[in-house]
Scaffold this motif. Structure first.
Motif, PDB file in Angstrom:
ATOM      1  N   GLY A  87       0.801  -1.213   0.000  1.00 13.54           N
ATOM      2  CA  GLY A  87       0.000   0.000   0.000  1.00 13.54           C
ATOM      3  C   GLY A  87       0.839   1.269   0.000  1.00 13.54           C
ATOM      4  N   GLU A  88       2.009   1.223   0.625  1.00 17.79           N
ATOM      5  CA  GLU A  88       2.858   2.411   0.693  1.00 17.79           C
ATOM      6  C   GLU A  88       4.032   2.346  -0.276  1.00 17.79           C
ATOM      7  N   LEU A  89       4.085   1.313  -1.096  1.00 16.41           N
ATOM      8  CA  LEU A  89       5.203   1.131  -2.027  1.00 16.41           C
ATOM      9  C   LEU A  89       5.275   2.259  -3.051  1.00 16.41           C
ATOM     10  N   ARG A  90       4.137   2.638  -3.602  1.00 13.25           N
ATOM     11  CA  ARG A  90       4.110   3.665  -4.646  1.00 13.25           C
ATOM     12  C   ARG A  90       4.661   5.003  -4.132  1.00 13.25           C
ATOM     13  N   GLU A  91       4.205   5.414  -2.955  1.00 13.85           N
ATOM     14  CA  GLU A  91       4.644   6.698  -2.400  1.00 13.85           C
ATOM     15  C   GLU A  91       6.116   6.640  -1.998  1.00 13.85           C
ATOM     16  N   ARG A 100      16.679  11.267  -6.847  1.00 12.80           N
ATOM     17  CA  ARG A 100      17.709  10.658  -7.681  1.00 12.80           C
ATOM     18  C   ARG A 100      17.696  11.254  -9.083  1.00 12.80           C
ATOM     19  N   SER A 101      18.864  11.199  -9.725  1.00  7.28           N
ATOM     20  CA  SER A 101      18.936  11.689 -11.099  1.00  7.28           C
ATOM     21  C   SER A 101      18.455  10.620 -12.085  1.00  7.28           C
ATOM     22  N   ASP A 102      18.667   9.347 -11.742  1.00 11.00           N
ATOM     23  CA  ASP A 102      18.185   8.272 -12.622  1.00 11.00           C
ATOM     24  C   ASP A 102      16.944   7.635 -12.010  1.00 11.00           C
ATOM     25  N   GLN A 103      16.045   7.243 -12.834  1.00  3.73           N
ATOM     26  CA  GLN A 103      14.822   6.588 -12.369  1.00  3.73           C
ATOM     27  C   GLN A 103      14.850   5.112 -12.754  1.00  3.73           C
ATOM     28  N   LEU A 104      15.990   4.467 -12.540  1.00  5.70           N
ATOM     29  CA  LEU A 104      16.154   3.061 -12.877  1.00  5.70           C
ATOM     30  C   LEU A 104      15.924   2.206 -11.638  1.00  5.70           C
ATOM     31  N   LEU A 105      15.106   1.193 -11.788  1.00  2.00           N
ATOM     32  CA  LEU A 105      14.781   0.284 -10.689  1.00  2.00           C
ATOM     33  C   LEU A 105      15.231  -1.112 -11.079  1.00  2.00           C
ATOM     34  N   TYR A 106      15.924  -1.778 -10.177  1.00  2.58           N
ATOM     35  CA  TYR A 106      16.324  -3.165 -10.382  1.00  2.58           C
ATOM     36  C   TYR A 106      15.302  -4.048  -9.678  1.00  2.58           C
ATOM     37  N   PHE A 107      14.784  -5.054 -10.385  1.00  2.57           N
ATOM     38  CA  PHE A 107      13.727  -5.903  -9.847  1.00  2.57           C
ATOM     39  C   PHE A 107      14.225  -7.334  -9.770  1.00  2.57           C
ATOM     40  N   ASP A 108      13.971  -7.962  -8.629  1.00  5.27           N
ATOM     41  CA  ASP A 108      14.345  -9.357  -8.431  1.00  5.27           C
ATOM     42  C   ASP A 108      13.209 -10.059  -7.713  1.00  5.27           C
ATOM     43  N   ALA A 109      12.774 -11.168  -8.257  1.00 11.11           N
ATOM     44  CA  ALA A 109      11.725 -11.976  -7.629  1.00 11.11           C
ATOM     45  C   ALA A 109      12.260 -13.379  -7.413  1.00 11.11           C
ATOM     46  N   ASP A 123       4.012  -3.090 -11.719  1.00 10.40           N
ATOM     47  CA  ASP A 123       3.069  -2.047 -12.136  1.00 10.40           C
ATOM     48  C   ASP A 123       3.069  -0.881 -11.144  1.00 10.40           C
ATOM     49  N   ILE A 124       3.086  -1.194  -9.857  1.00 12.69           N
ATOM     50  CA  ILE A 124       3.124  -0.144  -8.829  1.00 12.69           C
ATOM     51  C   ILE A 124       4.422   0.648  -8.955  1.00 12.69           C
ATOM     52  N   ALA A 125       5.530  -0.046  -9.219  1.00  5.73           N
ATOM     53  CA  ALA A 125       6.817   0.639  -9.367  1.00  5.73           C
ATOM     54  C   ALA A 125       6.794   1.580 -10.565  1.00  5.73           C
ATOM     55  N   LYS A 126       6.165   1.167 -11.651  1.00  4.19           N
ATOM     56  CA  LYS A 126       6.050   2.029 -12.820  1.00  4.19           C
ATOM     57  C   LYS A 126       5.236   3.277 -12.493  1.00  4.19           C
ATOM     58  N   MET A 127       4.148   3.091 -11.718  1.00  7.40           N
ATOM     59  CA  MET A 127       3.335   4.236 -11.309  1.00  7.40           C
ATOM     60  C   MET A 127       4.060   5.098 -10.272  1.00  7.40           C
ATOM     61  N   GLY A 128       5.032   4.508  -9.561  1.00  7.10           N
ATOM     62  CA  GLY A 128       5.775   5.237  -8.545  1.00  7.10           C
ATOM     63  C   GLY A 128       6.904   6.082  -9.100  1.00  7.10           C
ATOM     64  N   GLY A 129       7.124   6.037 -10.416  1.00  9.24           N
ATOM     65  CA  GLY A 129       8.121   6.911 -11.013  1.00  9.24           C
ATOM     66  C   GLY A 129       9.299   6.210 -11.645  1.00  9.24           C
TER      67      GLY A 129
END
Length: 142
Positions: A87-91, A100-109, A123-129
């Motif tokens: 619920g608070e991940l997006r914010e 940050r200057s870069d908006q790159l997120l590394y994802f690992d599942a 999807d939430i991460a994409k909406m989070g910026g």
């Protein structure tokens, strides 16, 4: 087929019967309609080759640490090893990327992580910026 004026008495006239042809075509149509959804869906993934000649120098100590978002087997979401509620991940991501200057997120599942939760978190991460999501193929730090 009959042509007027060429009728002969007692001679069988050829008649075209298309019913068997229509039956065969309909059966084939039904077979293709049933089989098509069962075909395997594939997603092709092109990974860059590992550069063996690159020097493995540690980054400078003042460099920004990358943002790593992980989902474990139980569906628990973590940002850089800190547990975060969905619920608070997006914010939380919005605040991180604002600084940050870069908006790159590394994802690992994890391999056993629920697929639906992993896709929802991306999807939430994409909406989070996150402008780009890089999926890790090797475990961080290893």
């Amino acid at each position: 087929m009959q042509v007027s004026g060429s009728e002969k008495k007692g001679v069988a006239q050829p008649v075209m019967n298309v019913t068997p042809l229509v039956d065969v075509v309909l059966v084939l149509l039904i077979i293709f309609m049933v089989v098509t959804p069962l075909l395997n869906k594939q997603m092709w993934l092109n990974l860059p080759k590992k550069d063996e000649d690159a020097k493995n120098e540690p980054p400078p100590p003042d460099a920004d640490k990358p943002v790593v978002l992980t989902v474990d087997e139980g569906g628990v979401v973590k940002i850089n090893q800190t547990v975060v509620e969905r619920g608070e991940l997006r914010e939380r991501l919005r605040r991180i990327f604002a600084a940050r200057s870069d908006q790159l997120l590394y994802f690992d599942a994890a391999d056993e992580a629920p697929y639906g939760i992993a896709v929802e978190v991306m999807d939430i991460a994409k909406m989070g910026g996150a402008k780009g999501i890089a999926i890790l193929t090797e475990k961080p730090g290893g």
